[in-house]
Design a protein around this motif. Structure first.
Motif, PDB file in Angstrom:
ATOM      1  N   LEU A 143     -21.877 -38.450  18.064  1.00  0.00           N
ATOM      2  CA  LEU A 143     -21.336 -37.265  18.737  1.00  0.00           C
ATOM      3  C   LEU A 143     -21.980 -37.044  20.104  1.00  0.00           C
ATOM      4  O   LEU A 143     -21.315 -36.606  21.050  1.00  0.00           O
ATOM      5  CB  LEU A 143     -21.518 -36.032  17.853  1.00  0.00           C
ATOM      6  N   GLU A 147     -19.759 -36.902  23.398  1.00  0.00           N
ATOM      7  CA  GLU A 147     -19.797 -35.698  24.233  1.00  0.00           C
ATOM      8  C   GLU A 147     -20.151 -36.046  25.677  1.00  0.00           C
ATOM      9  O   GLU A 147     -19.553 -35.526  26.623  1.00  0.00           O
ATOM     10  CB  GLU A 147     -20.813 -34.708  23.663  1.00  0.00           C
ATOM     11  N   VAL A 153     -13.547 -37.483  19.079  1.00  0.00           N
ATOM     12  CA  VAL A 153     -13.984 -38.189  17.875  1.00  0.00           C
ATOM     13  C   VAL A 153     -13.039 -37.856  16.722  1.00  0.00           C
ATOM     14  O   VAL A 153     -12.820 -36.686  16.394  1.00  0.00           O
ATOM     15  CB  VAL A 153     -15.428 -37.807  17.500  1.00  0.00           C
ATOM     16  N   GLY A 174     -16.226 -34.088  13.573  1.00  0.00           N
ATOM     17  CA  GLY A 174     -15.457 -34.603  14.701  1.00  0.00           C
ATOM     18  C   GLY A 174     -14.480 -33.573  15.238  1.00  0.00           C
ATOM     19  O   GLY A 174     -14.431 -32.424  14.785  1.00  0.00           O
TER      20      GLY A 174
END
Length: 416
Positions: A143, A147, A153, A174
């Motif tokens: 993540l 990001e 995601v 996600g």
């Protein structure tokens, strides 16, 4: 007569599921009843909290296909996914003319964040994160990478419904998630899939796209309803006979030849092609089956963990490479890294025991890896693991005595 140990032959269907399928088969008014699907969607969404919305389609690959379509995947767009996966995942990308970007795996059989970070680029438009065998991927690292690069995601929870990453349910980490209700998944309606998200705009776009879909054919629905019914007859007779010629195997062969039973993966999919039945709506008939199974989710997953504990205790040896224990893992199958995996699989089959062979190669099942855009050498860890992962069953109908039989079989095979 007892059921054989068979990891892939209708493993979740209990007596009440068989009875229910029979009742629905003779209640055609329920086959396409949207109210049944809405009830399933509401109860499924409630598992994840009031901020989530859910809607159903006829399979996990239909769910992924719709997600990729709505986020705009088209000509040449890269979508990152891990090696050691089902052909349905890269196919969903290819059907939209996207390009699969294969990421190597780490020691948990999941996407390696380091390899992900090295391979993605400005061409990468989405990351599909799979939780292999019900084992959570390293979501924190993935993540952070996503990001930083501003890449959405998609959680692939086909093998992990009910699992957790820390104290969070898989599917809530996600941007959007999908699940499968295939015949050998966590819960089963033979075919079926679900999407969940909490972004209202994205949900409405997906819902509009889903509502444009047709239902699958009447015959297709009947095929799926027949699946638990026929296996309720076939499985008790599966090993009854002489050698390979048994009553159950003959009935299974005849049912498949007559087209009464569908296959989990269509022959076209093994060639990268798209069957007409994907994507379509989830019929009410299968929604009823899925809802009954959903209400058994905790029971099923607790059972899987109990069976996994037996394997941990009895296979604790330098001879076997096991995963680390983690309370968030649901163990849809129990993976053992074993150099003799193929030999053990065939030995067990000769004894009338069907173990699992996920993943014989880095993408399964497929006739040629080039058909799904895989370049040999791009994921060396996955390639080394492929064919060397023995899948031990944990399914709801497997009892502790069966698990001990499997343990003894593995140990005896190693000594041959």
């Amino acid at each position: 007569m007892t059921r054989p140990i068979a990891i892939s032959l209708s493993p979740n269907a209990e007596k009440d599921d068989v009875t229910l399928a029979l009742k629905i088969l003779f209640s055609p008014r329920r086959w396409f009843d949207i109210r049944q699907t809405e009830k399933l969607e509401d109860e499924f969404a409630a598992l994840f909290g009031s901020s989530y919305k859910a809607f159903a389609v006829n399979s996990g690959r239909s769910a992924l296909y719709l997600i990729l379509k709505i986020i705009g995947i088209n000509d040449g767009d890269e979508v990152a996914l891990q090696a050691l996966t089902c052909v349905a995942v890269p196919n969903s990308i290819l059907w939209l003319k996207g390009r699969p970007l294969y990421i190597d795996v780490d020691n948990s059989f999941n996407m390696d964040p380091k390899d992900l970070n090295e391979k993605i680029s400005e061409r990468t438009k989405a990351i599909i994160v799979q939780h292999t065998f019900g084992i959570p991927a390293d979501m924190e690292k993935i993540l952070k990478i996503a990001e930083k690069r501003k890449i959405p995601v998609i959680e692939d929870c086909a093998l992990s419904l009910g699992g957790k990453y820390g104290n969070k349910l898989l599917g809530t980490l996600g941007d959007i998630s999908f699940f499968s209700f295939g015949r050998d998944k966590v819960i089963s309606s033979v075919f079926g899939g679900m999407i969940i998200c909490k972004n209202k705009k994205l949900y409405m776009e997906l819902l509009r796209e889903r509502d444009k879909l047709d239902y699958p054919s009447l015959f297709w629905v009947i095929q799926q309803l027949l699946h638990p019914i026929l296996f309720g007859i076939i499985l008790p007779l599966y090993n009854l006979g002489y050698g390979k010629l048994t009553i159950g195997k003959i009935l299974l062969y005849i049912s498949q030849r007559l087209g009464l039973l569908s296959k989990a993966v269509f022959p076209q999919e093994e060639l990268g092609q798209k069957p007409k039945v994907f994507p379509t709506k989830l019929p009410g008939a299968l929604s009823v089956l899925a809802l009954t199974q959903l209400r058994k989710l905790d029971k099923f997953n607790n059972h899987r963990k109990e069976i996994a504990n037996i394997y941990f205790q009895k296979l604790k040896s330098p001879n076997y490479k096991l995963q680390n224990k983690n309370k968030g893992i649901i163990w849809i199958r129990f993976p053992v890294i074993e150099d003799k995996a193929k030999k053990i699989y065939e030995y067990a089959k000769g004894k009338g025991i069907l173990l699992g062979d996920w993943y014989k190669q880095v993408v399964v099942p497929v006739k040629n890896l080039q058909l799904v855009g895989y370049d040999f050498g791009s994921c060396p860890k996955a390639e080394k693991l492929a064919g060397n992962i023995l899948n031990l069953p944990t399914y709801p109908n497997l009892n502790k005595k069966d698990a001990m039989t499997i343990v003894q079989l593995i140990k005896s095979c190693r000594n041959l």
